[in-house]
Design an enzyme around this catalytic site. Structure first.
Site, mmCIF file in Angstrom:
data_model
loop_
_atom_site.group_PDB
_atom_site.id
_atom_site.type_symbol
_atom_site.label_atom_id
_atom_site.label_comp_id
_atom_site.label_asym_id
_atom_site.label_seq_id
_atom_site.Cartn_x
_atom_site.Cartn_y
_atom_site.Cartn_z
ATOM 1 N N HIS A 159 0.477 -42.859 37.836
ATOM 2 C CA HIS A 159 0.059 -41.498 37.460
ATOM 3 C C HIS A 159 -1.451 -41.261 37.596
ATOM 4 O O HIS A 159 -1.927 -40.177 37.238
ATOM 5 C CB HIS A 159 0.492 -41.204 36.018
ATOM 6 C CG HIS A 159 1.974 -41.285 35.806
ATOM 7 N ND1 HIS A 159 2.848 -40.346 36.293
ATOM 8 C CD2 HIS A 159 2.744 -42.209 35.169
ATOM 9 C CE1 HIS A 159 4.095 -40.674 35.950
ATOM 10 N NE2 HIS A 159 4.055 -41.806 35.267
ATOM 11 N N CYS A 164 0.398 -47.373 33.323
ATOM 12 C CA CYS A 164 0.713 -45.944 33.516
ATOM 13 C C CYS A 164 -0.089 -45.419 34.703
ATOM 14 O O CYS A 164 0.412 -44.683 35.552
ATOM 15 C CB CYS A 164 0.339 -45.128 32.278
ATOM 16 S SG CYS A 164 1.081 -45.678 30.744
ATOM 17 N N CYS A 203 13.627 -26.286 5.615
ATOM 18 C CA CYS A 203 12.290 -26.142 6.215
ATOM 19 C C CYS A 203 11.767 -24.738 5.935
ATOM 20 O O CYS A 203 10.602 -24.536 5.589
ATOM 21 C CB CYS A 203 12.348 -26.350 7.724
ATOM 22 S SG CYS A 203 13.106 -27.885 8.266
ATOM 23 N N CYS A 216 8.808 -34.941 5.192
ATOM 24 C CA CYS A 216 9.111 -33.626 4.619
ATOM 25 C C CYS A 216 10.522 -33.616 4.034
ATOM 26 O O CYS A 216 10.754 -33.117 2.936
ATOM 27 C CB CYS A 216 8.998 -32.565 5.719
ATOM 28 S SG CYS A 216 7.933 -31.184 5.285
ATOM 29 N N CYS A 246 9.838 -44.618 31.014
ATOM 30 C CA CYS A 246 8.956 -45.121 32.059
ATOM 31 C C CYS A 246 8.749 -46.625 31.906
ATOM 32 O O CYS A 246 8.749 -47.365 32.885
ATOM 33 C CB CYS A 246 7.612 -44.399 31.981
ATOM 34 S SG CYS A 246 7.084 -43.703 33.553
ATOM 35 N N HIS A 298 8.096 -23.203 4.782
ATOM 36 C CA HIS A 298 7.260 -22.878 5.941
ATOM 37 C C HIS A 298 7.536 -21.499 6.545
ATOM 38 O O HIS A 298 6.829 -21.076 7.447
ATOM 39 C CB HIS A 298 7.370 -23.977 6.986
ATOM 40 C CG HIS A 298 6.846 -25.290 6.478
ATOM 41 N ND1 HIS A 298 5.523 -25.486 6.186
ATOM 42 C CD2 HIS A 298 7.483 -26.438 6.143
ATOM 43 C CE1 HIS A 298 5.350 -26.717 5.723
ATOM 44 N NE2 HIS A 298 6.523 -27.316 5.673
#
Lengths: 107, 150, 286
Positions: C104, C100, C202, C247, C138, C206
């Site tokens: 970068h 990487c 959800c 969840c 990438c 939440h």
């Protein structure tokens, strides 16, 4: 993943200071209490010993049982009177020894 | 009952029922086991309170990683220091958690770690001093069961 | 056992749908300052169109002990993953002989802000792309390396390392790019759609019941600004899509595949809901 230690020691201190040391090592701490999908006990594999030496003599150590959480964390103190090197050693059940060192400048 | 099934039960049944089912299959250390260990550690010495403080959360959000710390009052000199602190858990499969070994060079007999607690139980810390005195402190830690199977 | 299980599920369904959200407790009045240096934004005024007046980091819903672990980057075990990610960043892999870092350089410069701005629009695929999939792109296109499978190889630590470069920066998505708005809407639909034998969306936990307790759990707003997050339950870094699946599984529904269109939409939408909160990666939760 291989065990990988992190330690935090102040870079400098005054003679007689009591410093705080923190250590953390990546390790699953397999307790030997768990079973796999087929009902077989997963063998115990933990870090069973941790030792911190300063300039060759032991400052603090821990005998570790499977009830210590994975990625074992220890925080403790040391009184420093001279500059030198802290050596940290973790011992795995399989005999593997993981070591790291930190220097401190004491004035 | 395989693990998945138990997990499912744990996640769907109420606290009491899940606790009952989960609790039957695992052997736990009993308070008597811990008492026996303390007796063995203390030998002839009387186990006193004071000098040692065990800090632990009243409620642990997750039993897999419960922060605890101990501190023992001591001058930490060559003649008078804390040799060791043993941490025991009354409700875990095995009572032993860890033993911290100190030296005069520790400066202060203070140490922290993170431990596993199988259920709500007492955690006991026993300090052994260089002069043979033994002190203990006990704290109850409530271990909660998460909302959705966790 | 099967019968018991069935009965159990009915009991649970009844409990969850009616009476098990109990006792509202205010999120902890506390400030998250990492290493006594970096003050984090853990409460922010909601962005326009948000159903709640204030967005609050899940950090506020945890116990003092759990909060303390996140506020000390040394104690935070998620940092072990971040460090592992840094090693991967600098490791050459694939047929092109690149790491990487080859392209970068210093991640603290080149990746700063990335974690606060993803998911982004990816014109090539005509879909939103998150950091995990951007890494894979990438690896395949530039490094000649294999794409990481979900949660495997270096995916979690490298994602955590990249997101960590934006620690403290407020989450801000660009919904104007490409078809992001369409994916936001699709994610919103997923967020409010009741599912599973427990018939929960959800929002059931939440949004409508955030701040209350479901059994012993203090329900957060489900903001995702700390992912990958270190969960004490598993004692490791948990990716966002793993958490989504967990969840949804707990509602006793079939759960969608990681990085599926459904979950990518949900990532866009839930990330947007946390607009203004600091990136906390790696967060520490129960």
């Amino acid at each position: 993943m291989a065990a990988k230690p992190r330690v935090k020691v102040p870079k400098t201190a005054s003679a007689g200071d009591i410093i705080k040391i923190k250590t953390l090592i990546s390790h699953p701490m397999e307790s030997g209490q768990r079973k796999d999908g087929d009902g077989n006990v997963i063998p115990r594999k933990i870090i069973n010993k941790f030792v911190c030496d300063f300039n060759g003599s032991t400052v603090f150590s821990a005998d570790i049982d499977p009830a210590v959480a994975s990625n074992p964390y220890f925080e403790f103190r040391a009184r420093v009177t001279e500059s030198g090197t802290f050596k940290f050693v973790w011992t795995d059940d399989d005999g593997t020894v993981i070591e790291t060192e930190k220097n401190i400048e004491v004035s | 009952m395989n693990l998945e099934r138990r997990k499912m039960l744990g996640s769907t049944l109420g606290v009491a029922v899940a606790g009952l089912l989960g609790g039957t299959s695992i052997a736990h250390a009993a308070p008597e086991d811990v008492a026996a260990r303390i007796k063995e550690l203390a030998g002839e010495a009387e186990v006193k309170s004071g000098a040692i403080t065990l800090n632990s959360p009243e409620i642990a959000e997750n039993g897999n990683s419960v922060p605890i710390s101990v501190s023992v009052e001591s001058p930490m000199t060559d003649d008078d220091y804390v040799e060791s602190v043993v941490i025991l858990a009354e409700g875990n499969p095995l009572p032993s958690v860890a033993t911290f070994n100190f030296s005069p060079a520790s400066g202060e007999a203070v140490a922290s770690t993170r431990m596993r607690l199988a259920k709500t139980q007492n955690v006991v810390a026993i300090a052994k001093m260089s002069n043979g005195a033994v002190f203990s402190d006990t704290r109850e830690v409530k271990v909660t069961i998460g909302g959705c199977g966790g | 056992m099967r019968k018991l299980l069935f009965t159990g599920s009915l009991i649970a369904a009844a409990i969850v749908s009616q009476a098990s959200f109990t006792a509202f407790a205010a999120p902890a009045d506390d400030k998250l300052v990492i290493d006594e240096e970096l003050e984090m934004i853990t409460r922010a005024k909601s962005v326009e169109g948000h159903p709640l007046p204030e967005v609050i980091s899940g950090w506020h819903f945890r116990t003092p002990e759990t909060r303390a672990i996140e506020s000390d980057s040394f104690q935070n075990p998620g940092m072990l993953g971040v460090e592992q990610g840094e090693e991967i960043w600098n490791t050459v892999e694939g047929t092109e002989g690149k790491s990487c870092a080859s392209c970068h350089d210093d991640a603290s410069v080149s990746m700063k802000g990335v974690g606060a701005a993803y998911p982004k629009w990816d014109a090539d695929s005509g879909k939103p792309i998150n950091i995990e999939l951007r890494i894979n792109k990438c690896r395949v296109e530039n490094m000649g390396a294999e794409a990481y499978k979900f949660d495997k190889g270096g995916q979690k630590p490298l994602t955590a390392f990249i997101k960590h470069q934006s620690l403290g920066m407020p989450v801000a998505l660009d919904l104007a790019a490409g078809d992001m708005q369409k994916w936001w809407e699709q994610g919103k639909e997923t967020y409010y759609r009741r599912t599973g034998q427990l018939n929960l969306s959800c929002a059931s936990c939440h949004e409508k019941n955030q701040g209350k307790y479901i059994r012993a759990d203090h329900l957060s707003q489900g903001n995702v600004n700390g992912f990958p997050t270190y969960r004490l339950k598993q004692n490791k870094l948990i990716s966002l899509h793993n958490r989504f699946r967990g969840c949804i599984r707990d509602t006793r529904a079939e759960f969608p595949a990681a990085f599926s269109d459904t979950l990518m939409g949900l990532e866009v939408y839930t990330t947007w809901r946390g607009t203004g909160l600091s990136v906390e990666t790696p967060g520490v939760r129960q």
